[in-house]
Design an enzyme around this catalytic site. Structure first.
Site, PDB file in Angstrom:
ATOM      1  N   SER A 179       0.847  -1.187   0.000  1.00 50.97           N
ATOM      2  CA  SER A 179       0.000   0.000   0.000  1.00 50.97           C
ATOM      3  C   SER A 179       0.881   1.235   0.000  1.00 50.97           C
ATOM      4  CB  SER A 179      -0.890   0.017   1.251  1.00 50.97           C
ATOM      5  OG  SER A 179      -1.552   1.257   1.401  1.00 50.97           O
TER       6      SER A 179
ATOM      7  N   TYR B 293      -2.513  -1.965  10.704  1.00 54.13           N
ATOM      8  CA  TYR B 293      -2.622  -2.179   9.262  1.00 54.13           C
ATOM      9  C   TYR B 293      -1.410  -1.615   8.540  1.00 54.13           C
ATOM     10  CZ  TYR B 293      -4.066  -1.441   4.435  1.00 54.13           C
ATOM     11  OH  TYR B 293      -4.108  -1.423   3.069  1.00 54.13           O
TER      12      TYR B 293
END
Length: 261
Positions: free
Chosen positions: A139, A152
């Site tokens: 990400s 996360y």
């Protein structure tokens, strides 16, 4: 399945970026094995993908569990894996002192432990053949500290550098490793992560088909990583070079609960 056709295994392949990655490979003449937790979603995805002429197998299981990853590896069988897309993952937003620890541990198990286990199993076979490609879905969050997505973000940092490290280890082999680093993408991620009231949750997002195509093209070209779209590349470069405290503040502006108001 036709053993003469190349074969791709895609985790998290029933929706979002994973489904669009599967579509890219199906359109390119690959047979597929897609894995996710929900068997109904998998069956729906397989029916959609089969219209391209691909043979599509499915495997349902919680890939945060060791036995489920072993089950997926057994489902692969003796067929050589030409491409492994390690894409399955979940997120969770909110202040760390308030978020659900059980979900965060599940996140670590799926995003990190399961990814490592599956990669180890499949990569050994690739090394024995001296051929294969691996794509990790990290990400753009891996370019900065991630307040209100602390766990996360940590898992995505792990995947970024795990992929880059493996690429270097394998640089003298016939195996390439690519890291896909998407920005905010139009999937159910933010809703599932309880981030609907954040600026990130409400922001205009990238098309998952575009993100998948960028990942597919980078993988086929043997690139080390890709951040889809010029805007996101610029944002990722800036975040990589900002002081960590400043980058954390930037992310806070997107992920703080209530920031959409």
């Amino acid at each position: 399945m036709n053993a003469a056709r190349p074969f791709a295994v895609i985790t998290g392949g029933s929706n979002g970026i994973g489904l669009e990655l599967a579509r890219q490979f199906a359109d390119a003449g690959y047979d597929l094995l897609i894995a996710a937790e929900d068997p109904d979603h998998l069956r729906d995805a397989a029916a959609t993908l089969a219209t391209s002429g691909a043979d599509v197998a499915i495997h349902a299981g919680d890939l945060g569990r060791e036995d489920a990853v072993e089950g997926l590896y057994r489902a692969i069988g003796d067929r050589p894996v030409d491409v492994l897309c390690v894409n399955a993952g979940i997120g969770l937003g909110g202040p760390f002192v308030e978020t659900d620890l059980s979900i965060e541990l599940q996140m670590i198990d799926l995003n990190v432990r399961g990814a490592v286990q599956l990669t180890k199993l499949v990569l050994k076979d690739m090394v024995a053949r001296d051929a294969g490609k691996i794509l990790f879905t990290s990400s753009i969050s891996a370019t900065m500290p991630d307040p209100f997505e602390a766990v996360y973000g940590g898992t995505k940092v792990f995947l970024r550098w795990f992929g880059e490290a493996l690429r270097n280890e394998l640089k003298d082999t016939g195996i390439t490793v690519t890291v896909l680093m998407p920005s905010m993408t139009e999937t159910n991620f933010f809703h599932r992560a309880d981030m609907d009231d954040t600026r990130a949750g409400q922001a205009k997002k990238d098309d998952p088909a575009m993100v998948a195509k960028a990942g597919f093209n980078a993988l086929m070209a043997g690139k080390d990583k890709v951040i889809p779209t010029l805007k996101n590349k610029v944002m990722g470069t800036i975040a990589d070079h900002l002081p960590d405290t400043a980058a954390a503040q930037v992310h806070r502006g997107l992920s703080e609960p209530g920031s959409a108001r």
